[in-house]
Design an enzyme around this catalytic site. Structure first.
Site, mmCIF file in Angstrom:
data_model
loop_
_atom_site.group_PDB
_atom_site.id
_atom_site.type_symbol
_atom_site.label_atom_id
_atom_site.label_comp_id
_atom_site.label_asym_id
_atom_site.label_seq_id
_atom_site.Cartn_x
_atom_site.Cartn_y
_atom_site.Cartn_z
ATOM 1 N N GLY A 27 5.169 3.189 -0.043
ATOM 2 C CA GLY A 27 6.613 3.087 -0.122
ATOM 3 C C GLY A 27 7.118 2.204 -1.244
ATOM 4 O O GLY A 27 6.613 2.234 -2.375
ATOM 5 N N ILE A 28 8.122 1.384 -0.925
ATOM 6 C CA ILE A 28 8.739 0.516 -1.934
ATOM 7 C C ILE A 28 7.721 -0.454 -2.522
ATOM 8 O O ILE A 28 7.686 -0.677 -3.735
ATOM 9 C CB ILE A 28 9.924 -0.250 -1.316
ATOM 10 C CG1 ILE A 28 11.078 0.712 -1.006
ATOM 11 C CG2 ILE A 28 10.406 -1.354 -2.254
ATOM 12 C CD1 ILE A 28 12.251 0.077 -0.268
ATOM 13 N N ASP A 37 -2.744 -9.016 7.668
ATOM 14 C CA ASP A 37 -1.640 -8.712 8.573
ATOM 15 C C ASP A 37 -0.623 -9.829 8.399
ATOM 16 O O ASP A 37 -0.906 -10.995 8.715
ATOM 17 C CB ASP A 37 -2.160 -8.669 10.012
ATOM 18 C CG ASP A 37 -1.095 -8.237 11.018
ATOM 19 O OD1 ASP A 37 0.099 -8.340 10.705
ATOM 20 O OD2 ASP A 37 -1.477 -7.791 12.120
ATOM 21 N N ARG A 52 -2.458 -3.879 5.142
ATOM 22 C CA ARG A 52 -3.528 -3.744 6.135
ATOM 23 C C ARG A 52 -4.466 -2.578 5.859
ATOM 24 O O ARG A 52 -5.662 -2.657 6.123
ATOM 25 C CB ARG A 52 -2.927 -3.573 7.528
ATOM 26 C CG ARG A 52 -2.202 -4.779 8.066
ATOM 27 C CD ARG A 52 -1.615 -4.475 9.435
ATOM 28 N NE ARG A 52 -0.657 -3.378 9.392
ATOM 29 C CZ ARG A 52 -0.284 -2.660 10.451
ATOM 30 N NH1 ARG A 52 -0.808 -2.902 11.639
ATOM 31 N NH2 ARG A 52 0.591 -1.685 10.317
ATOM 32 N N SER A 95 0.795 -1.226 0.000
ATOM 33 C CA SER A 95 0.000 0.000 0.000
ATOM 34 C C SER A 95 0.829 1.278 0.000
ATOM 35 O O SER A 95 0.315 2.349 -0.304
ATOM 36 C CB SER A 95 -0.947 0.013 1.212
ATOM 37 O OG SER A 95 -0.210 0.027 2.424
ATOM 38 N N TYR A 149 14.246 -3.032 14.092
ATOM 39 C CA TYR A 149 14.272 -3.167 12.637
ATOM 40 C C TYR A 149 15.561 -3.839 12.175
ATOM 41 O O TYR A 149 15.535 -4.756 11.345
ATOM 42 C CB TYR A 149 14.127 -1.784 12.005
ATOM 43 C CG TYR A 149 14.151 -1.771 10.493
ATOM 44 C CD1 TYR A 149 13.006 -2.077 9.765
ATOM 45 C CD2 TYR A 149 15.304 -1.436 9.794
ATOM 46 C CE1 TYR A 149 13.013 -2.057 8.377
ATOM 47 C CE2 TYR A 149 15.325 -1.405 8.411
ATOM 48 C CZ TYR A 149 14.178 -1.721 7.710
ATOM 49 O OH TYR A 149 14.192 -1.705 6.333
ATOM 50 N N ALA A 202 6.724 -6.107 3.559
ATOM 51 C CA ALA A 202 5.999 -5.468 4.661
ATOM 52 C C ALA A 202 6.861 -5.395 5.919
ATOM 53 O O ALA A 202 7.602 -6.318 6.235
ATOM 54 C CB ALA A 202 4.718 -6.231 4.966
ATOM 55 N N SER A 259 17.926 -4.650 3.333
ATOM 56 C CA SER A 259 18.476 -3.340 3.659
ATOM 57 C C SER A 259 19.959 -3.487 3.939
ATOM 58 O O SER A 259 20.433 -4.565 4.326
ATOM 59 C CB SER A 259 17.760 -2.778 4.892
ATOM 60 O OG SER A 259 18.429 -1.645 5.409
ATOM 61 N N LYS A 304 16.032 -7.381 10.067
ATOM 62 C CA LYS A 304 16.717 -7.484 8.779
ATOM 63 C C LYS A 304 17.890 -8.459 8.851
ATOM 64 O O LYS A 304 18.142 -9.208 7.898
ATOM 65 C CB LYS A 304 17.185 -6.103 8.320
ATOM 66 C CG LYS A 304 16.062 -5.170 7.898
ATOM 67 C CD LYS A 304 15.258 -5.749 6.749
ATOM 68 C CE LYS A 304 14.150 -4.805 6.292
ATOM 69 N NZ LYS A 304 13.307 -5.386 5.230
#
Length: 325
Positions: A7-8, A53, A28, A5, A145, A81, A132, A149
């Site tokens: 951003g990337i 979700d 979501r 939905s 985060y 996501a 990332s 990753k």
């Protein structure tokens, strides 16, 4: 496409649609999903928006089943996501850390399992993990985060080896991203005194989308690095991680915040979608600072051309030197 939905994920969906792909959009937020679906249709693709979700495996698997029933066999699955918390580790509540891990790491595990259980029976398919530079290099204020990753990186390596052992025609690859101008900086749960920002240099999400598309079409390579900053960060971390620790300790707090005070009313999408009633799109608030180009991305996708050019230059230099003797 998970996290479709904004951003990337939103940029990738647009790019795939532009070449006529049928795109299932998993996220979501209702309003954000509808905006993404409209983008796909406008670009010439077919869209199937599904509210899900990714931290719920049963829901993810049910979404995959619906996709196969309504659209046909899944040929490409992109895990993207995530959610997070901007704060020093000691200021993150443990339920928040757990939730970040469930979405940003286990969401990838669940998506991969749902895709793989269907692709292996056909012995074909591609899974792209949107990663990332932080999969290799942790930075302050993003411990949850960064941990997720790093976990995705290790999980994907294990899976890749297992698929190679099976001589499977299902391929998994990872795309390591730089700082990208996405809406996340305005809707990730934050306890910072000032507004969060990506660490410069900042790239537009369309750069990331190009990289994901290329990885999807060339999945036998284990991973791709996007942006010169990603390449430099990973190289520096491999060579002198202790020096990088000290550099980030000095610059990492200020570098991830603007001069503007954070609003106490800023939305947080950790527990509830921030785009349930508003469509944020692909871009964040940093268009004036973000670049739409990456020489490094082009170079990473043209290793053969660069190697041939390098060999040609070496041969020409040798011939010139020999001729002067």
């Amino acid at each position: 496409m998970t996290g479709a939905s904004g951003g990337i994920g939103r940029a990738v969906a647009r790019r795939l649609a532009a070449r006529g792909d049928t795109v299932a959009l998993l996220a979501r937020g209702e309003e954000g999903l509808e905006g993404a679906a409209e983008d796909v249709r406008r670009a010439g693709g077919t869209a199937l928006p599904i509210e899900v979700d990714v931290a719920d495996y049963q829901a993810v698997d049910a979404a995959a089943e619906r996709v196969e029933k309504e659209l046909g066999p899944i040929g490409l699955w992109v895990n993207n996501a995530f959610s997070s918390v901007f704060a020093p580790f000691v200021e993150i509540e443990m339920p928040e850390f757990v939730r970040t891990t469930e979405v940003s790491y286990l969401g990838y595990v669940y998506g991969t399992r749902a895709a793989l259980s269907r692709m292996r029976t056909r012995d074909q398919g591609v899974i792209v993990q949107v990663g990332s530079a932080l999969a290799y290099r942790g930075i302050p204020l993003q411990s949850a985060y960064c941990g997720a990753k790093h976990a995705i990186q290790g999980f994907t390596e294990s899976l890749r080896v297992e698929l190679l052992h099976e001589k499977s025609n299902v391929h998994v690859t990872m795309v390591q991203m730089p700082a990208v101008n996405t809406p996340q900086f305005g809707w990730v749960l934050s306890r910072l005194p000032r507004k969060a920002q990506p660490v410069a240099p900042i790239y537009q999400p369309e750069i990331a989308a190009r990289a994901v598309e290329y990885a999807a079409d060339h999945p036998k390579r284990r991973e791709y690095w996007v942006g010169g900053s990603t390449a430099l960060t990973l190289a520096a971390n491999a060579i002198a991680p202790g020096i990088l620790d000290r550099y980030l300790a000095r610059t990492g707090f200020k570098g991830q915040q603007t001069d503007e005070r954070r609003s106490p009313d800023q939305p947080a999408n950790l527990w509830q979608p921030a785009d349930e009633n508003t469509d944020a799109g692909a871009h964040g608030d940093f268009d004036d600072q973000a670049t739409p180009r990456s020489v490094q991305l082009w170079a990473s996708q043209h290793h053969g051309v660069l190697a041939a050019a390098g060999a040609g230059l070496v041969a020409a230099g040798a011939a010139w030197a020999f001729g002067r003797r």
